[in-house]
Motif scaffolding. Sequence first.
Motif, PDB file in Angstrom:
ATOM      1  N   ASP A 155     109.142  -9.056   7.495  1.00  0.00           N
ATOM      2  CA  ASP A 155     108.006  -9.771   6.903  1.00  0.00           C
ATOM      3  C   ASP A 155     107.748  -9.274   5.485  1.00  0.00           C
ATOM      4  OD1 ASP A 155     107.291 -11.177   9.392  1.00  0.00           O
ATOM      5  OD2 ASP A 155     106.680  -9.182  10.096  1.00  0.00           O
ATOM      6  N   ILE A 156     108.060  -8.005   5.253  1.00  0.00           N
ATOM      7  CA  ILE A 156     107.963  -7.391   3.931  1.00  0.00           C
ATOM      8  C   ILE A 156     109.360  -6.971   3.517  1.00  0.00           C
ATOM      9  CG2 ILE A 156     107.094  -5.389   2.654  1.00  0.00           C
ATOM     10  CD1 ILE A 156     104.628  -5.483   4.561  1.00  0.00           C
ATOM     11  N   VAL A 157     109.762  -7.328   2.298  1.00  0.00           N
ATOM     12  CA  VAL A 157     111.079  -6.967   1.785  1.00  0.00           C
ATOM     13  C   VAL A 157     110.884  -6.015   0.617  1.00  0.00           C
ATOM     14  CG1 VAL A 157     113.266  -7.791   0.873  1.00  0.00           C
ATOM     15  CG2 VAL A 157     111.987  -9.214   2.486  1.00  0.00           C
ATOM     16  N   CYS A 158     111.547  -4.874   0.698  1.00  0.00           N
ATOM     17  CA  CYS A 158     111.414  -3.816  -0.302  1.00  0.00           C
ATOM     18  C   CYS A 158     112.749  -3.643  -1.001  1.00  0.00           C
ATOM     19  CB  CYS A 158     110.986  -2.530   0.398  1.00  0.00           C
ATOM     20  SG  CYS A 158     110.981  -1.052  -0.635  1.00  0.00           S
ATOM     21  N   PHE A 159     112.793  -3.839  -2.310  1.00  0.00           N
ATOM     22  CA  PHE A 159     114.018  -3.707  -3.088  1.00  0.00           C
ATOM     23  C   PHE A 159     114.063  -2.329  -3.757  1.00  0.00           C
ATOM     24  CE2 PHE A 159     113.150  -8.393  -3.446  1.00  0.00           C
ATOM     25  CZ  PHE A 159     114.210  -8.807  -2.643  1.00  0.00           C
ATOM     26  N   ILE A 160     115.197  -1.651  -3.608  1.00  0.00           N
ATOM     27  CA  ILE A 160     115.403  -0.340  -4.213  1.00  0.00           C
ATOM     28  C   ILE A 160     116.753  -0.348  -4.915  1.00  0.00           C
ATOM     29  CG2 ILE A 160     115.700   2.131  -3.801  1.00  0.00           C
ATOM     30  CD1 ILE A 160     112.875   1.306  -3.215  1.00  0.00           C
ATOM     31  N   ASP A 161     116.790   0.006  -6.201  1.00  0.00           N
ATOM     32  CA  ASP A 161     118.069   0.082  -6.903  1.00  0.00           C
ATOM     33  C   ASP A 161     118.923   1.199  -6.308  1.00  0.00           C
ATOM     34  OD1 ASP A 161     117.612  -2.031  -8.560  1.00  0.00           O
ATOM     35  OD2 ASP A 161     117.130  -0.846 -10.342  1.00  0.00           O
ATOM     36  N   ALA A 162     120.233   0.987  -6.287  1.00  0.00           N
ATOM     37  CA  ALA A 162     121.141   1.911  -5.604  1.00  0.00           C
ATOM     38  C   ALA A 162     121.657   3.022  -6.496  1.00  0.00           C
ATOM     39  CB  ALA A 162     122.321   1.133  -5.008  1.00  0.00           C
TER      40      ALA A 162
ATOM     41  N   GLN B  40     105.853  -0.783 -15.513  1.00  0.00           N
ATOM     42  CA  GLN B  40     107.305  -0.982 -15.432  1.00  0.00           C
ATOM     43  C   GLN B  40     107.606  -2.404 -14.954  1.00  0.00           C
ATOM     44  OE1 GLN B  40     109.450   0.996 -16.597  1.00  0.00           O
ATOM     45  NE2 GLN B  40     108.492   3.003 -16.662  1.00  0.00           N
ATOM     46  N   PRO B  41     107.400  -3.388 -15.805  1.00  0.00           N
ATOM     47  CA  PRO B  41     107.593  -4.778 -15.376  1.00  0.00           C
ATOM     48  C   PRO B  41     109.036  -5.094 -14.992  1.00  0.00           C
ATOM     49  CG  PRO B  41     107.300  -4.657 -17.759  1.00  0.00           C
ATOM     50  CD  PRO B  41     106.954  -3.310 -17.217  1.00  0.00           C
ATOM     51  N   LEU B  42     110.014  -4.359 -15.557  1.00  0.00           N
ATOM     52  CA  LEU B  42     111.416  -4.631 -15.253  1.00  0.00           C
ATOM     53  C   LEU B  42     111.981  -3.696 -14.189  1.00  0.00           C
ATOM     54  CD1 LEU B  42     112.938  -5.253 -18.800  1.00  0.00           C
ATOM     55  CD2 LEU B  42     111.893  -6.892 -17.225  1.00  0.00           C
ATOM     56  N   GLY B  43     111.162  -2.812 -13.651  1.00  0.00           N
ATOM     57  CA  GLY B  43     111.646  -1.849 -12.671  1.00  0.00           C
ATOM     58  C   GLY B  43     112.256  -2.535 -11.458  1.00  0.00           C
ATOM     59  N   GLY B  44     113.311  -1.914 -10.910  1.00  0.00           N
ATOM     60  CA  GLY B  44     114.007  -2.508  -9.772  1.00  0.00           C
ATOM     61  C   GLY B  44     113.450  -2.126  -8.431  1.00  0.00           C
ATOM     62  N   GLU B  45     112.355  -1.372  -8.409  1.00  0.00           N
ATOM     63  CA  GLU B  45     111.743  -0.958  -7.142  1.00  0.00           C
ATOM     64  C   GLU B  45     110.430  -1.713  -6.952  1.00  0.00           C
ATOM     65  OE1 GLU B  45     114.794   1.129  -8.337  1.00  0.00           O
ATOM     66  OE2 GLU B  45     112.941   1.400  -9.473  1.00  0.00           O
ATOM     67  N   TYR B  46     110.435  -2.646  -6.044  1.00  0.00           N
ATOM     68  CA  TYR B  46     109.229  -3.414  -5.747  1.00  0.00           C
ATOM     69  C   TYR B  46     109.342  -4.002  -4.354  1.00  0.00           C
ATOM     70  CZ  TYR B  46     112.379  -6.996  -7.706  1.00  0.00           C
ATOM     71  OH  TYR B  46     113.472  -7.796  -8.000  1.00  0.00           O
ATOM     72  N   ALA B  47     108.211  -4.353  -3.794  1.00  0.00           N
ATOM     73  CA  ALA B  47     108.172  -4.930  -2.451  1.00  0.00           C
ATOM     74  C   ALA B  47     107.265  -6.149  -2.475  1.00  0.00           C
ATOM     75  CB  ALA B  47     107.660  -3.901  -1.436  1.00  0.00           C
ATOM     76  N   ALA B  48     107.564  -7.086  -1.605  1.00  0.00           N
ATOM     77  CA  ALA B  48     106.778  -8.320  -1.565  1.00  0.00           C
ATOM     78  C   ALA B  48     106.823  -8.915  -0.177  1.00  0.00           C
ATOM     79  CB  ALA B  48     107.309  -9.325  -2.585  1.00  0.00           C
ATOM     80  N   ARG B  49     105.861  -9.760   0.089  1.00  0.00           N
ATOM     81  CA  ARG B  49     105.875 -10.492   1.354  1.00  0.00           C
ATOM     82  C   ARG B  49     106.977 -11.551   1.301  1.00  0.00           C
ATOM     83  NH1 ARG B  49     101.386  -8.605   3.737  1.00  0.00           N
ATOM     84  NH2 ARG B  49      99.647  -8.039   2.346  1.00  0.00           N
ATOM     85  N   ARG B  50     107.667 -11.698   2.400  1.00  0.00           N
ATOM     86  CA  ARG B  50     108.699 -12.735   2.476  1.00  0.00           C
ATOM     87  C   ARG B  50     108.100 -14.105   2.180  1.00  0.00           C
ATOM     88  NH1 ARG B  50     113.744 -13.381   4.694  1.00  0.00           N
ATOM     89  NH2 ARG B  50     113.693 -11.182   5.281  1.00  0.00           N
ATOM     90  N   SER B  51     106.873 -14.320   2.617  1.00  0.00           N
ATOM     91  CA  SER B  51     106.229 -15.616   2.408  1.00  0.00           C
ATOM     92  C   SER B  51     106.073 -15.959   0.929  1.00  0.00           C
ATOM     93  CB  SER B  51     104.855 -15.638   3.087  1.00  0.00           C
ATOM     94  OG  SER B  51     104.036 -14.574   2.615  1.00  0.00           O
TER      95      SER B  51
END
Length: 314
Positions: A121-128, A193-204
């Motif tokens: 339901d929540i997707v969290c993106f983390i740069d590798a 950090q508007p361009l940062g690759g670490e963020y999470a959001a609701r799938r909806s």
Amino acid sequence: MLEEVERWLSTRSWSVSDRPLHQIMAAKQRTGQTVSVVLPALNEEETVGDIVSVIRHDLVRQVPLVDEIVVVDSGSTDRTSQVAAAAGATVVHRDEILPRLPALPGKGEVLWRSLLATTGDIVCFIDADLKEFSSDFVTGIVGPLLTEPGVDLVKAMYDRPLGGAAGQGGRVTELMARPLLNMHWPQLAGFVQPLGGEYAARRSLLEQLPFPVGYGVELGMLVDALHLVGLDALAQVDVGVRKHRHQDGQALGRMSAAIYRTAQLRLARGHLIRPSLTQFERGEDGFEPRTYSVDTEERPPMVEITEYAERKVA
């Protein structure tokens, strides 16, 4: 700064310490929401394993905050996939997701396709490519989505040291993204950090957004989310320090061009006169031009994709 932004900074900017892990877990259990962590990866064998291991140890085994860790490999030629799998991630190749659409190069393409490869339901993106990774990056940006019903997207904010100098990283942010946002979308001027690759959001939310396929994905997502859900649905959390591999100046130039293109389309949905960027490298006979195409493709909102709609029905 707009008065609205000053108010937002006082109500939607937090520190990771503001939400203890037990509070986040209580909210997860109460709401029943699931969390997916996605790492887009291209030749990151040196760092991806440590990141996956930390998340699994801290947020899967010790505390069951994260329900799945998915590494989406976009064509690595090193051992990224093997290292990630050995550390406990589910590894999916970009081209295996939605195979009827030929994959385009770019980080945004990988993030877009990851929505079909995950279920949270929540997707969290983390740069590798992060070094000295802390699970605070995950808890910091996932926490508000579990505890604050009105928040739909959370960006990490942090210091980015460069060559031993504090705060000198994020050159594209300071030279391109921040001026663009302040001039054209001043409501977003409060993002550190508007361009940062670490963020999470609701799938909806994510499933309703178009995804620029390249480096413009983070700026495009912020601007589109602002228009779709409003400033108060966006937030940021201080997670400390981000250490990673820095790109050279020419790579940053190409990144800047893609970000400008993303902004241009959102300002006017207009036509690019010349979607390319020429840079110069010194060769045997002097400076030689090198011309690169600028990303001009965007993927539509995932809810418009038949396979995604069928999965939701099923």
